[in-house]
Write an enzyme that holds these catalytic residues in place. Structure first.
Site, PDB file in Angstrom:
ATOM      1  N   HIS A  64      43.570  38.084  14.168  1.00 46.03           N
ATOM      2  CA  HIS A  64      44.361  39.307  14.048  1.00 46.03           C
ATOM      3  C   HIS A  64      45.478  39.374  15.087  1.00 46.03           C
ATOM      4  O   HIS A  64      46.163  40.393  15.182  1.00 46.03           O
ATOM      5  CB  HIS A  64      43.444  40.535  14.181  1.00 46.03           C
ATOM      6  CG  HIS A  64      42.442  40.633  13.082  1.00 46.03           C
ATOM      7  ND1 HIS A  64      42.637  41.395  11.949  1.00 46.03           N
ATOM      8  CD2 HIS A  64      41.232  40.032  12.922  1.00 46.03           C
ATOM      9  CE1 HIS A  64      41.583  41.275  11.150  1.00 46.03           C
ATOM     10  NE2 HIS A  64      40.715  40.449  11.719  1.00 46.03           N
ATOM     11  N   LYS A 107      41.175  35.571  48.956  1.00 51.75           N
ATOM     12  CA  LYS A 107      40.195  36.338  49.728  1.00 51.75           C
ATOM     13  C   LYS A 107      40.688  36.591  51.150  1.00 51.75           C
ATOM     14  O   LYS A 107      40.508  37.695  51.695  1.00 51.75           O
ATOM     15  CB  LYS A 107      38.851  35.592  49.761  1.00 51.75           C
ATOM     16  CG  LYS A 107      38.087  35.598  48.450  1.00 51.75           C
ATOM     17  CD  LYS A 107      36.787  34.838  48.595  1.00 51.75           C
ATOM     18  CE  LYS A 107      35.985  34.857  47.306  1.00 51.75           C
ATOM     19  NZ  LYS A 107      34.726  34.087  47.428  1.00 51.75           N
ATOM     20  N   GLU A 152      38.415  25.715  37.330  1.00 53.62           N
ATOM     21  CA  GLU A 152      37.921  25.522  38.688  1.00 53.62           C
ATOM     22  C   GLU A 152      37.622  24.063  39.021  1.00 53.62           C
ATOM     23  O   GLU A 152      37.899  23.610  40.130  1.00 53.62           O
ATOM     24  CB  GLU A 152      36.674  26.372  38.923  1.00 53.62           C
ATOM     25  CG  GLU A 152      36.944  27.870  38.896  1.00 53.62           C
ATOM     26  CD  GLU A 152      35.771  28.683  39.393  1.00 53.62           C
ATOM     27  OE1 GLU A 152      35.449  28.591  40.600  1.00 53.62           O
ATOM     28  OE2 GLU A 152      35.167  29.396  38.577  1.00 53.62           O
TER      29      GLU A 152
END
Length: 340
Positions: free
Chosen positions: A242, A334, A226
């Protein structure tokens, strides 16, 4: 290299550097705001923190600071509802800096549906209106910050709420002493941020946490995204041993830097894993950095590392010539989504 304030000042439209350096003051003010709300103990079987982005990370960091001192569950939910297993005796803490986060408002409504006790922290907006209507207690936060820059508030308030609902002990004295520790450490943190930026600049940072530093690594990743407008990714040990470690075999030489966030409370086998993993990925990495947290208490070390990551993201923003404040892609998303 010139002072960070000079280099970033010409395009830091929202004064993000000032906000990052004000973390100690934000922590102290947050404690005062919780006390001013005059909330009493809230019987519960545990706490669910509902939020997104900078509002949610406070819950993650509070859980990390408390660590093994938690006596009841403390879960963080990022989404449109509380978990299906939520019972009426679970306390729900809805944290939305803006007060208009649609996912958190949906959680607020879902908590009402299950009959759970609610607490809200916000600057205002729709969720404050709903809380006043429902006579739900509200802990106020100051307006004028970017939500991600309010981490001192979202962390300290979440930690205080956890104590109020009996999920863990009160750590306000640790938070207060941590603020003093950060006041003293500011110049050293600025220098450390510049040193880290020297080492990872020109590469994509892969940030690895373990135990207490797992949410810190995620915070660093999001702040670089950001503030610096750059890609960054996070994972955690021992899980990455893993799966992700194998991906380093196909990494373009020098494209990525690996940064391991270490802490004295990590399990000895985890410390050994970090050492070996750092060696194994080193051949393909632009750089490999092992960083030990600094501070006396767990809370001090956590907040020291949070502030360092925030300053690193701003150091990278300055070098990229990026204004750390606007988040145009989020705003565009948005707008395209529209209101729910």
């Amino acid at each position: 290299m010139a002072d960070l304030a000079e280099r970033i000042g010409e395009f830091d439209s929202g004064e993000q550097l000032e906000a990052a350096l004000s973390l100690p003051d934000h922590l102290r003010d947050a404690l005062w705001r919780v006390s001013s709300a005059k909330l009493g103990p809230i019987p519960s079987s545990g706490l669910i923190v509902c939020g997104m982005g900078g509002s949610a990370i406070g819950g993650d960091l509070a859980a990390a600071a408390l660590g093994s001192r938690l006596s009841k569950p403390l879960d963080v939910v990022r989404g449109y509802g509380v978990p299906s297993w939520t019972n009426p005796d679970r306390a729900i803490f809805c944290s939305s800096y803006s007060g208009n986060t649609e996912e958190t408002i949906a959680c607020y409504d879902a908590a009402e549906a299950v009959g759970a006790r609610r607490i809200v922290a916000t600057t205002g907006g729709r969720i404050a209106e709903l809380a006043r209507r429902d006579k739900v207690p509200v802990i106020g936060m100051p307006a004028g910050l970017q939500p991600r820059a309010a981490v001192g508030y979202t962390f300290a308030i979440a930690a205080e709420v956890a104590a109020l609902v009996g999920a863990g002990p009160a750590i306000r004295m640790e938070i207060d002493s941590s603020a003093a520790h950060l006041d003293v450490a500011k110049e050293a943190l600025l220098a450390k941020a510049a040193e880290l930026a020297d080492r990872i600049e020109g590469s994509t940072p892969l940030l690895y946490g373990c135990g207490m530093t797992v949410p810190v690594a995620y915070r660093w990743k999001c702040q670089i995204n950001e503030n610096a407008k750059l890609p960054a990714f996070s994972h955690h040990l021992p899980e990455m041993d893993h799966n992700e470690i194998v991906g380093w075999a196909g990494a373009a030489a020098g494209a990525y830097s690996a940064l391991f966030l270490e802490d004295r409370d990590q399990h000895p086998r985890e410390r050994q894993r970090i050492e070996l993993t750092a060696e194994l990925v080193g051949g393909a990495a632009h750089d490999v950095i092992r960083l030990e947290t600094e501070g006396e208490t767990r809370t001090e070390r956590l907040l020291w590392s949070v502030m360092l990551g925030d300053l690193l993201s701003l150091e990278l923003a300055a070098r990229a010539g990026a204004d750390p404040t606007p988040v145009k892609l989020i705003e565009s998303l948005k707008q395209r989504l529209g209101r729910p």
